[in-house]
Write a protein that holds these residues in place. Structure first.
Motif, PDB file in Angstrom:
ATOM      1  N   UNK A  66      22.139  -6.732  52.558  1.00  0.00           N
ATOM      2  CA  UNK A  66      20.922  -6.232  52.803  1.00  0.00           C
ATOM      3  C   UNK A  66      20.358  -5.359  51.699  1.00  0.00           C
ATOM      4  N   UNK A  67      19.270  -5.154  51.450  1.00  0.00           N
ATOM      5  CA  UNK A  67      19.005  -4.117  50.366  1.00  0.00           C
ATOM      6  C   UNK A  67      19.033  -2.618  50.829  1.00  0.00           C
ATOM      7  N   UNK A  68      19.613  -1.855  50.120  1.00  0.00           N
ATOM      8  CA  UNK A  68      19.803  -0.595  50.724  1.00  0.00           C
ATOM      9  C   UNK A  68      21.177  -0.275  51.261  1.00  0.00           C
ATOM     10  N   UNK A  69      21.840  -1.217  51.332  1.00  0.00           N
ATOM     11  CA  UNK A  69      23.067  -1.246  52.162  1.00  0.00           C
ATOM     12  C   UNK A  69      24.067   0.140  51.423  1.00  0.00           C
ATOM     13  N   UNK A  70      24.436   0.906  52.365  1.00  0.00           N
ATOM     14  CA  UNK A  70      25.376   2.056  51.907  1.00  0.00           C
ATOM     15  C   UNK A  70      26.469   2.049  52.697  1.00  0.00           C
ATOM     16  N   UNK A  71      27.656   2.060  51.655  1.00  0.00           N
ATOM     17  CA  UNK A  71      29.258   1.978  52.105  1.00  0.00           C
ATOM     18  C   UNK A  71      29.604   3.340  52.351  1.00  0.00           C
ATOM     19  N   UNK A  72      30.114   3.714  53.617  1.00  0.00           N
ATOM     20  CA  UNK A  72      30.751   4.725  53.853  1.00  0.00           C
ATOM     21  C   UNK A  72      31.949   4.661  54.658  1.00  0.00           C
ATOM     22  N   UNK A  73      32.998   5.618  54.514  1.00  0.00           N
ATOM     23  CA  UNK A  73      34.333   5.362  55.260  1.00  0.00           C
ATOM     24  C   UNK A  73      34.771   6.576  55.802  1.00  0.00           C
ATOM     25  N   UNK A  74      36.333   6.944  55.901  1.00  0.00           N
ATOM     26  CA  UNK A  74      36.750   8.059  56.625  1.00  0.00           C
ATOM     27  C   UNK A  74      37.582   8.711  55.634  1.00  0.00           C
ATOM     28  N   UNK A  75      37.978   8.459  54.448  1.00  0.00           N
ATOM     29  CA  UNK A  75      38.496   9.296  53.639  1.00  0.00           C
ATOM     30  C   UNK A  75      38.048   9.298  52.174  1.00  0.00           C
ATOM     31  N   UNK A  76      38.254   9.968  51.327  1.00  0.00           N
ATOM     32  CA  UNK A  76      37.716   9.781  49.785  1.00  0.00           C
ATOM     33  C   UNK A  76      36.557  10.133  49.577  1.00  0.00           C
ATOM     34  N   UNK A  77      36.002   9.646  48.639  1.00  0.00           N
ATOM     35  CA  UNK A  77      34.631   9.957  47.939  1.00  0.00           C
ATOM     36  C   UNK A  77      33.514   9.354  49.115  1.00  0.00           C
ATOM     37  N   UNK A  78      33.946   8.562  50.015  1.00  0.00           N
ATOM     38  CA  UNK A  78      32.898   8.098  50.756  1.00  0.00           C
ATOM     39  C   UNK A  78      33.334   8.779  52.560  1.00  0.00           C
TER      40      UNK A  78
END
Length: 308
Positions: free
Chosen positions: A22-34
């Motif tokens: 999808x347009x505007x998808x943002x990846x995030x995580x639980x460590x590091x840069x995201x």
């Protein structure tokens, strides 16, 4: 009858809220840069993650909570359902949709699997402050996100409910290692099979489960903590009612490993750190105190009646 059916998606973590394509998808995580400390800068939609004053999870310090006689039991009414686990190679999540919604919404999220349960009557409801909230999603976080007096636990199951006017209440159940958890035990064979099934692109692995019993999730609650917080994943929406059950339940380490196994390495630990409480009040419901208050009030009324 088909319009009454719904799909209930059971999940390990709501890691991404939109389809990866999808347009505007943002990846995030639980460590590091995201990681969690960077969520607020990943998207303007995530600003509350860094700027909000009512964020979750929190540490619950029992010695500063006070019993609130106005709180009611956290009674929940969930339905048993026949289920099929679906591994689409993406996220593991619990969500409810009417059958007509299936063609309107992006059901897929990133980095996991989807467990899809089809049922006739919907997942069930709970009443909070006189308002009905429908169970919409189940999310497992390993380790647990909330802590009690600074003590952390291996797992937290979050039962996410939404009202007709889009308010949110989350019931959280903390787990420690011990005997088998009955709810997960009925899915054990299918979870083991999920580790071996792989899928790519538009492929899916479907594993019938049969009748899933939910009664173990609605045991009578004698004590719980309640406060106003947020979702623990972006966009970190605030003014969420949190109900943390006081009884810590048990599961085996093997069951925890089964839940982690389908997730990629960066999401096997999917817990947000505790957030500042910022002067918020944590209210306590204690059934024993409620009973004592009722008995005390009756005694006072009887005394007044005799004296008059």
């Amino acid at each position: 009858m088909s319009h009454l059916k719904a799909i209930f998606l059971l999940g390990i973590a709501s890691l991404i809220l939109a389809c990866p394509r999808a347009t505007g998808f943002v990846r995030y995580g639980y460590s590091g840069v995201n990681g969690p400390d960077k969520w607020g800068s990943l998207s303007s939609d995530f600003s509350l993650c860094s700027q909000g004053k009512k964020q979750s999870p929190i540490n619950i310090a029992k010695n500063i909570t006070s019993n609130d006689p106005d709180l009611k039991p956290a009674d929940r009414n969930y339905n048993k359902t026949r289920a099929t686990i679906i591994n689409n190679g993406l996220n593991i999540e619990v969500r409810s949709f009417t059958r007509s919604d299936i063609h309107k919404k992006n059901l897929f999220t990133a980095n996991g699997l989807i467990w899809q349960l089809v049922y006739e009557k919907g997942p069930g409801i709970m009443a909070v402050d006189g308002k009905n909230y429908t169970l919409e999603k189940m999310v497992w976080h390993l380790p647990a996100e909330h802590t009690l007096d600074g003590e952390s636990f291996p797992m937290e199951l979050q039962l996410i409910h939404k009202s007709a006017d889009n308010n949110i209440t989350v019931v959280a159940i903390l787990y420690q290692y011990g005997s088998n958890d009955a709810f997960l035990l009925q899915l054990q064979d299918e979870l083991q099979q999920l580790q071996q099934d792989t899928c790519t692109g538009d492929e899916e692995a479907r594993i019938p489960v049969g009748l899933v019993q939910t009664r173990t999730l609605v045991r009578h609650t004698r004590k719980y903590f309640r406060y106003v917080g947020s979702l623990t994943t972006p966009p970190c929406t605030e003014d969420v009612i949190w109900i943390i059950l006081g009884k810590v339940r048990k599961m085996t380490e093997e069951q925890a490993n089964l839940l982690k196994a389908p997730l990629s390495a960066e999401y096997k630990n999917n817990s947000r750190p505790t957030q500042p409480i910022n002067g918020r009040t944590v209210r306590l419901y204690d059934e024993m105190h409620q009973v004592k208050n009722i008995d005390s009030n009756k005694s006072d009324k009887n005394s007044e009646s005799k004296s008059s």
